[in-house]
Design an enzyme around this catalytic site. Structure first.
Site, PDB file in Angstrom:
ATOM      1  N   MET A   3       0.821  -1.239   0.054  1.00  0.00           N
ATOM      2  CA  MET A   3      -0.048  -0.042   0.031  1.00  0.00           C
ATOM      3  C   MET A   3       0.892   1.212   0.109  1.00  0.00           C
ATOM      4  O   MET A   3       1.140   1.903   1.061  1.00  0.00           O
ATOM      5  CB  MET A   3      -0.810   0.021   1.242  1.00  0.00           C
ATOM      6  CG  MET A   3      -1.778   1.253   1.158  1.00  0.00           C
ATOM      7  SD  MET A   3      -2.876   1.004   2.678  1.00  0.00           S
ATOM      8  CE  MET A   3      -2.367   0.899   3.944  1.00  0.00           C
ATOM      9  N   PRO A   4       1.290   1.709  -1.299  1.00  0.00           N
ATOM     10  CA  PRO A   4       2.088   2.889  -1.230  1.00  0.00           C
ATOM     11  C   PRO A   4       1.549   4.099  -0.752  1.00  0.00           C
ATOM     12  O   PRO A   4       0.131   4.245  -1.073  1.00  0.00           O
ATOM     13  CB  PRO A   4       2.532   3.004  -2.656  1.00  0.00           C
ATOM     14  CG  PRO A   4       2.217   1.799  -2.997  1.00  0.00           C
ATOM     15  CD  PRO A   4       1.192   0.899  -2.468  1.00  0.00           C
ATOM     16  N   TYR A   5       2.228   5.095  -0.038  1.00  0.00           N
ATOM     17  CA  TYR A   5       1.788   6.290   0.308  1.00  0.00           C
ATOM     18  C   TYR A   5       2.755   7.228  -0.194  1.00  0.00           C
ATOM     19  O   TYR A   5       4.005   7.133   0.044  1.00  0.00           O
ATOM     20  CB  TYR A   5       1.743   6.626   1.810  1.00  0.00           C
ATOM     21  CG  TYR A   5       1.331   7.838   2.277  1.00  0.00           C
ATOM     22  CD1 TYR A   5      -0.211   8.375   2.090  1.00  0.00           C
ATOM     23  CD2 TYR A   5       2.149   8.749   2.438  1.00  0.00           C
ATOM     24  CE1 TYR A   5      -0.418   9.544   2.806  1.00  0.00           C
ATOM     25  CE2 TYR A   5       1.944  10.123   2.932  1.00  0.00           C
ATOM     26  CZ  TYR A   5       0.655  10.450   3.118  1.00  0.00           C
ATOM     27  OH  TYR A   5       0.386  11.747   3.295  1.00  0.00           O
ATOM     28  N   LYS A  64       2.572  -2.436  -7.986  1.00  0.00           N
ATOM     29  CA  LYS A  64       1.421  -2.027  -6.978  1.00  0.00           C
ATOM     30  C   LYS A  64       0.212  -1.817  -7.704  1.00  0.00           C
ATOM     31  O   LYS A  64      -0.017  -1.536  -8.797  1.00  0.00           O
ATOM     32  CB  LYS A  64       1.779  -0.954  -6.298  1.00  0.00           C
ATOM     33  CG  LYS A  64       3.097  -0.979  -5.306  1.00  0.00           C
ATOM     34  CD  LYS A  64       3.126  -2.131  -4.239  1.00  0.00           C
ATOM     35  CE  LYS A  64       4.300  -2.258  -3.557  1.00  0.00           C
ATOM     36  NZ  LYS A  64       4.230  -3.202  -2.545  1.00  0.00           N
ATOM     37  N   PHE A  80      -1.874   5.448  -2.634  1.00  0.00           N
ATOM     38  CA  PHE A  80      -2.434   6.565  -2.043  1.00  0.00           C
ATOM     39  C   PHE A  80      -1.591   7.795  -2.463  1.00  0.00           C
ATOM     40  O   PHE A  80      -0.351   7.829  -2.407  1.00  0.00           O
ATOM     41  CB  PHE A  80      -2.529   6.728  -0.649  1.00  0.00           C
ATOM     42  CG  PHE A  80      -3.467   5.760  -0.083  1.00  0.00           C
ATOM     43  CD1 PHE A  80      -4.678   6.087   0.097  1.00  0.00           C
ATOM     44  CD2 PHE A  80      -3.271   4.397   0.041  1.00  0.00           C
ATOM     45  CE1 PHE A  80      -5.869   5.185   0.528  1.00  0.00           C
ATOM     46  CE2 PHE A  80      -4.121   3.406   0.589  1.00  0.00           C
ATOM     47  CZ  PHE A  80      -5.403   4.173   0.679  1.00  0.00           C
TER      48      PHE A  80
END
Length: 66
Positions: free
Chosen positions: A1-3, A35, A41
């Site tokens: 879950m990249p931010y 991803k 996000f």
């Protein structure tokens, strides 16, 4: 879950430009790290030029010198 947190000066970035930043950052995570876009996000923060410094100067002052 990249931010991903993108900070830009608050100098009139349009809604369309922000959408392009979001799309481009998301695509980069898909292409490079594999991803899922649904869990990537991207947050864009606009920073007042008085609160952004380069070297010894505020960006506001640098812009006024140009």
């Amino acid at each position: 879950m990249p931010y991903i947190n993108v900070k830009v000066t608050d100098e009139g970035v349009s809604c369309e430009q922000k959408q392009a930043i979001i799309k481009g950052c998301t695509q980069l995570m898909v292409d490079v790290l594999g991803k899922k876009p649904q869990t990537t996000f991207v947050v864009i923060e606009e920073v007042d030029t008085d609160n952004w410094g380069i070297g010894y100067e505020q960006v506001t002052q640098l812009r006024n010198q140009s």
